[in-house]
Write a protein that holds these residues in place. Structure first.
Motif, PDB file in Angstrom:
ATOM      1  N   UNK A   1      -9.561  10.912   2.914  1.00  0.00           N
ATOM      2  CA  UNK A   1     -10.403  10.851   4.113  1.00  0.00           C
ATOM      3  C   UNK A   1      -9.541  10.880   5.368  1.00  0.00           C
ATOM      4  N   UNK A   2      -8.472  10.089   5.387  1.00  0.00           N
ATOM      5  CA  UNK A   2      -7.591  10.042   6.558  1.00  0.00           C
ATOM      6  C   UNK A   2      -6.934  11.399   6.775  1.00  0.00           C
ATOM      7  N   UNK A   3      -6.493  12.029   5.710  1.00  0.00           N
ATOM      8  CA  UNK A   3      -5.884  13.363   5.835  1.00  0.00           C
ATOM      9  C   UNK A   3      -6.874  14.358   6.436  1.00  0.00           C
ATOM     10  N   UNK A   4      -8.129  14.291   5.985  1.00  0.00           N
ATOM     11  CA  UNK A   4      -9.133  15.275   6.406  1.00  0.00           C
ATOM     12  C   UNK A   4      -9.611  15.040   7.833  1.00  0.00           C
ATOM     13  N   UNK A   5      -9.685  13.780   8.267  1.00  0.00           N
ATOM     14  CA  UNK A   5     -10.290  13.469   9.569  1.00  0.00           C
ATOM     15  C   UNK A   5      -9.275  13.126  10.656  1.00  0.00           C
ATOM     16  N   UNK A   6      -8.039  12.837  10.265  1.00  0.00           N
ATOM     17  CA  UNK A   6      -7.018  12.461  11.258  1.00  0.00           C
ATOM     18  C   UNK A   6      -5.698  13.169  10.963  1.00  0.00           C
ATOM     19  N   UNK A   7      -5.784  14.464  10.713  1.00  0.00           N
ATOM     20  CA  UNK A   7      -4.591  15.228  10.348  1.00  0.00           C
ATOM     21  C   UNK A   7      -3.534  15.177  11.451  1.00  0.00           C
ATOM     22  N   UNK A   8      -3.951  15.182  12.713  1.00  0.00           N
ATOM     23  CA  UNK A   8      -2.998  15.180  13.821  1.00  0.00           C
ATOM     24  C   UNK A   8      -2.174  13.898  13.847  1.00  0.00           C
ATOM     25  N   UNK A   9      -2.797  12.785  13.447  1.00  0.00           N
ATOM     26  CA  UNK A   9      -2.085  11.509  13.483  1.00  0.00           C
ATOM     27  C   UNK A   9      -0.887  11.502  12.542  1.00  0.00           C
ATOM     28  N   UNK A  10      -0.970  12.257  11.457  1.00  0.00           N
ATOM     29  CA  UNK A  10       0.109  12.269  10.471  1.00  0.00           C
ATOM     30  C   UNK A  10       1.294  13.108  10.926  1.00  0.00           C
ATOM     31  N   UNK A  11       1.164  13.766  12.074  1.00  0.00           N
ATOM     32  CA  UNK A  11       2.299  14.519  12.613  1.00  0.00           C
ATOM     33  C   UNK A  11       3.300  13.582  13.277  1.00  0.00           C
ATOM     34  N   UNK A  12       2.853  12.387  13.661  1.00  0.00           N
ATOM     35  CA  UNK A  12       3.728  11.397  14.261  1.00  0.00           C
ATOM     36  C   UNK A  12       4.564  10.723  13.171  1.00  0.00           C
ATOM     37  N   UNK A  13       5.863  10.616  13.386  1.00  0.00           N
ATOM     38  CA  UNK A  13       6.772  10.104  12.347  1.00  0.00           C
ATOM     39  C   UNK A  13       6.434   8.669  11.958  1.00  0.00           C
ATOM     40  N   UNK A  14       6.160   7.819  12.951  1.00  0.00           N
ATOM     41  CA  UNK A  14       5.844   6.424  12.665  1.00  0.00           C
ATOM     42  C   UNK A  14       4.537   6.303  11.890  1.00  0.00           C
ATOM     43  N   UNK A  15       3.552   7.072  12.321  1.00  0.00           N
ATOM     44  CA  UNK A  15       2.263   7.032  11.637  1.00  0.00           C
ATOM     45  C   UNK A  15       2.373   7.589  10.218  1.00  0.00           C
ATOM     46  N   UNK A  16       3.169   8.631  10.050  1.00  0.00           N
ATOM     47  CA  UNK A  16       3.361   9.227   8.734  1.00  0.00           C
ATOM     48  C   UNK A  16       4.046   8.244   7.796  1.00  0.00           C
ATOM     49  N   UNK A  17       5.021   7.498   8.315  1.00  0.00           N
ATOM     50  CA  UNK A  17       5.689   6.491   7.499  1.00  0.00           C
ATOM     51  C   UNK A  17       4.707   5.397   7.082  1.00  0.00           C
ATOM     52  N   UNK A  18       3.836   4.976   7.997  1.00  0.00           N
ATOM     53  CA  UNK A  18       2.816   3.975   7.674  1.00  0.00           C
ATOM     54  C   UNK A  18       1.894   4.491   6.573  1.00  0.00           C
ATOM     55  N   UNK A  19       1.491   5.755   6.682  1.00  0.00           N
ATOM     56  CA  UNK A  19       0.589   6.344   5.691  1.00  0.00           C
ATOM     57  C   UNK A  19       1.217   6.324   4.302  1.00  0.00           C
ATOM     58  N   UNK A  20       2.478   6.661   4.214  1.00  0.00           N
ATOM     59  CA  UNK A  20       3.125   6.794   2.908  1.00  0.00           C
ATOM     60  C   UNK A  20       3.623   5.467   2.343  1.00  0.00           C
ATOM     61  N   UNK A  21       3.882   4.465   3.197  1.00  0.00           N
ATOM     62  CA  UNK A  21       4.593   3.275   2.708  1.00  0.00           C
ATOM     63  C   UNK A  21       3.886   1.935   2.954  1.00  0.00           C
ATOM     64  N   UNK A  22       2.988   1.859   3.905  1.00  0.00           N
ATOM     65  CA  UNK A  22       2.419   0.536   4.205  1.00  0.00           C
ATOM     66  C   UNK A  22       0.918   0.540   4.453  1.00  0.00           C
ATOM     67  N   UNK A  23       0.260   1.643   4.229  1.00  0.00           N
ATOM     68  CA  UNK A  23      -1.180   1.720   4.502  1.00  0.00           C
ATOM     69  C   UNK A  23      -2.025   1.319   3.298  1.00  0.00           C
ATOM     70  N   UNK A  24      -1.541   1.618   2.098  1.00  0.00           N
ATOM     71  CA  UNK A  24      -2.354   1.459   0.891  1.00  0.00           C
ATOM     72  C   UNK A  24      -1.771   0.390  -0.032  1.00  0.00           C
ATOM     73  N   UNK A  25      -2.618  -0.547  -0.439  1.00  0.00           N
ATOM     74  CA  UNK A  25      -2.190  -1.685  -1.260  1.00  0.00           C
ATOM     75  C   UNK A  25      -3.169  -1.861  -2.416  1.00  0.00           C
ATOM     76  N   UNK A  26      -2.641  -1.968  -3.611  1.00  0.00           N
ATOM     77  CA  UNK A  26      -3.490  -2.162  -4.782  1.00  0.00           C
ATOM     78  C   UNK A  26      -2.879  -3.157  -5.743  1.00  0.00           C
ATOM     79  N   UNK A  27      -3.726  -4.007  -6.336  1.00  0.00           N
ATOM     80  CA  UNK A  27      -3.255  -5.006  -7.303  1.00  0.00           C
ATOM     81  C   UNK A  27      -4.010  -4.847  -8.614  1.00  0.00           C
ATOM     82  N   UNK A  28      -3.317  -5.108  -9.693  1.00  0.00           N
ATOM     83  CA  UNK A  28      -3.942  -5.122 -11.018  1.00  0.00           C
ATOM     84  C   UNK A  28      -3.020  -5.923 -11.938  1.00  0.00           C
TER      85      UNK A  28
END
Length: 490
Positions: free
Chosen positions: A205-232
């Motif tokens: 969803x973020x890729x499809x609706x906020x593609x421009x935001x991922x062009x920013x290096x800081x935002x791209x790093x957040x997307x890949x490393x600190x945006x998504x959290x899952x436990x099991x």
């Protein structure tokens, strides 16, 4: 979507696993996951080598394979004879996977942590060769193809329904993600992530609706490393979930081992801005093993209630949640049920209750469920709650779950995005708003039928005397017929 030749090839490999003696779908997917991971590591090494060549002589940055480990690379062992390949993969390759965590840093380390207890169970060289050939023919550079391949593999879990592990239907996940509309700055968590379906959908969803935001290096790093959290707490699901995220283009998500209801979960209090989840409805658990601060919110052994309390704890103030709960959460009469609903309505902001039809999770579960949407405020804010009665989700509600035309889900999203237009809807409509005062008056009962008005069609009935006259006439005809029958027989 996987179709045609590729789908047939995957089905062929799947059938080969079953005929080879591996009948657990999770084990099949796990073995394929290891091989996909090995191919990904080889691709990363090839990319690092290309960068080194362009930059001129020098050391390769973040090598996946150290000197002397070349035979362990996918590009090397895939071309060897089946018996040689089998010996290489079953021995040194899997030893390499288990020790990968101490070798690698940066890209790949999240996955390597879950690979430490990797176990090779493919039974024959012929099957391994067949699987490697199939995976090698898939264009791994295409993120959509990678994701669709893995989604198709994961759908096998749903069709088999093993070990209580099953996926939330993808279209239900999409509805929840679309309604919560993840933003580039969100920190998103699923405390019972399983195969990471919610996190994957949020990333798409973020890729499809906020593609421009991922062009920013800081935002791209957040997307890949600190945006998504899952436990099991299932190691297999952690491996599968991590690979699912990787193949959907998220490089290093935070996928960790954790019993979310235990005392150890307190470290992440008030950390996340969005929670998307379908927690397990396992009934009861050991009271002593449950986090005490959750028990202070709702004193119970019911996991479905404890998870809702956990979601409130994990959210930052202002954070929002969309979670699936069994119907009992909406109208249960125990003190714990009522206290939790009161907390949602009075202390937080309850936004919506979307009632799902009972066949949504068939064929492996027939429980009636609803989606709760709420926001953590710690200061109330519930003025009115939106209810929607989903009657069809685009599939038959029997065990076959065949596609059908009737589908309320697009309408759910459209009405949710225009709540102003909901203010004039009557209580006999498919959706409507209920003021907080009405919910309080009903003892915080959140079941839709409590507020839905049923309109009965007017039916005209004949006068009782007319019906009696018809009965008497019919009896006379029967008596006359009997007299005629007696005359014929005498």
């Amino acid at each position: 979507m996987i179709t045609g030749e590729l789908k047939s090839r995957i089905d062929g490999v799947w059938n080969a696993f079953w005929s080879g003696g591996i009948s657990n779908p999770l084990e099949v997917i796990e073995q394929i996951t290891y091989l996909l991971f090995l191919r990904r590591l080889d691709d990363l090494q090839t990319l690092a080598e290309s960068k080194a060549r362009v930059a001129g002589p020098g050391v390769i940055e973040n090598p996946m394979f150290l000197p002397g480990q070349e035979p362990l690379r996918w590009s090397r062992f895939k071309n060897t004879a089946p018996e040689v390949m089998y010996t290489t993969v079953a021995g040194p390759v899997f030893d390499y996977l288990k020790g990968l965590g101490t070798q690698l840093g940066g890209d790949g380390s999240t996955y390597s942590e879950h690979m430490r207890d990797a176990r090779f169970t493919i039974p024959t060289p012929a099957l391994l060769s067949k699987v490697v050939d199939m995976l090698d023919g898939i264009p791994m550079a295409d993120r959509d193809t990678n994701g669709d391949l893995y989604e198709y593999l994961l759908s096998k879990i749903a069709s088999a329904g093993v070990n209580g592990q099953f996926r939330t239907p993808r279209h239900i996940i999409k509805l929840m993600v679309d309604m919560t509309a993840p933003q580039p700055g969100d920190e998103i968590c699923d405390p019972a992530c399983g195969t990471a379906g919610f996190l994957v959908a949020a990333s798409e969803y973020v890729r499809a609706t906020h593609a421009d935001a991922l062009l920013d290096a800081k935002q791209r790093s957040h997307f890949h490393r600190s945006m998504f959290h899952g436990f099991d707490f299932d190691g297999t699901m952690l491996r599968i979930g991590s690979m699912n995220m990787l193949l959907h283009g998220v490089e290093s998500p935070d996928i960790r081992y954790r019993d979310s209801l235990s005392e150890g979960a307190s470290a992440d209090a008030a950390r996340y801005t969005l929670i998307l989840a379908n927690p397990p409805f396992a009934g009861s658990l050991d009271f002593e093993s449950t986090a005490k601060d959750l028990q202070r919110v709702v004193k119970t052994k019911k996991t479905e209630l404890l998870f809702v309390a956990l979601f409130l704890k994990l959210l930052k103030p202002g954070g929002r949640a969309a979670v699936i709960v069994p119907d009992g959460v909406l109208f249960g009469s125990s003190k714990a049920h009522k206290d939790l609903r009161r907390t949602l309505v009075e202390d937080q902001k309850l936004d919506a209750v979307v009632k799902l039809p009972s066949g949504v999770f068939r064929p492996y579960a027939g429980v009636s469920t609803a989606i709760l949407f709420f926001t953590r405020t710690d200061s109330g804010g519930t003025d009115q709650v939106w209810f929607y009665d989903v009657r069809a989700d685009g599939f038959s509600l029997d065990d076959k779950r065949n596609p059908i035309e009737a589908d309320d889900l697009p309408d759910v999203l459209a009405r949710w995005q225009d709540l102003v237009g909901e203010t004039d809807r009557a209580r006999n409509d498919q959706s409507f708003l209920v003021p907080k005062a009405d919910i309080v008056a009903q003892g915080y009962d959140l079941s839709l039928n409590r507020y839905k008005e049923v309109v009965h069609d007017e039916v005209e009935h004949r006068a009782p005397l007319e019906i009696i006259a018809d009965i008497e006439k019919l009896e006379d005809e029967i008596a006359q017929g009997l007299e005629e029958l007696k005359a014929m027989l005498s």
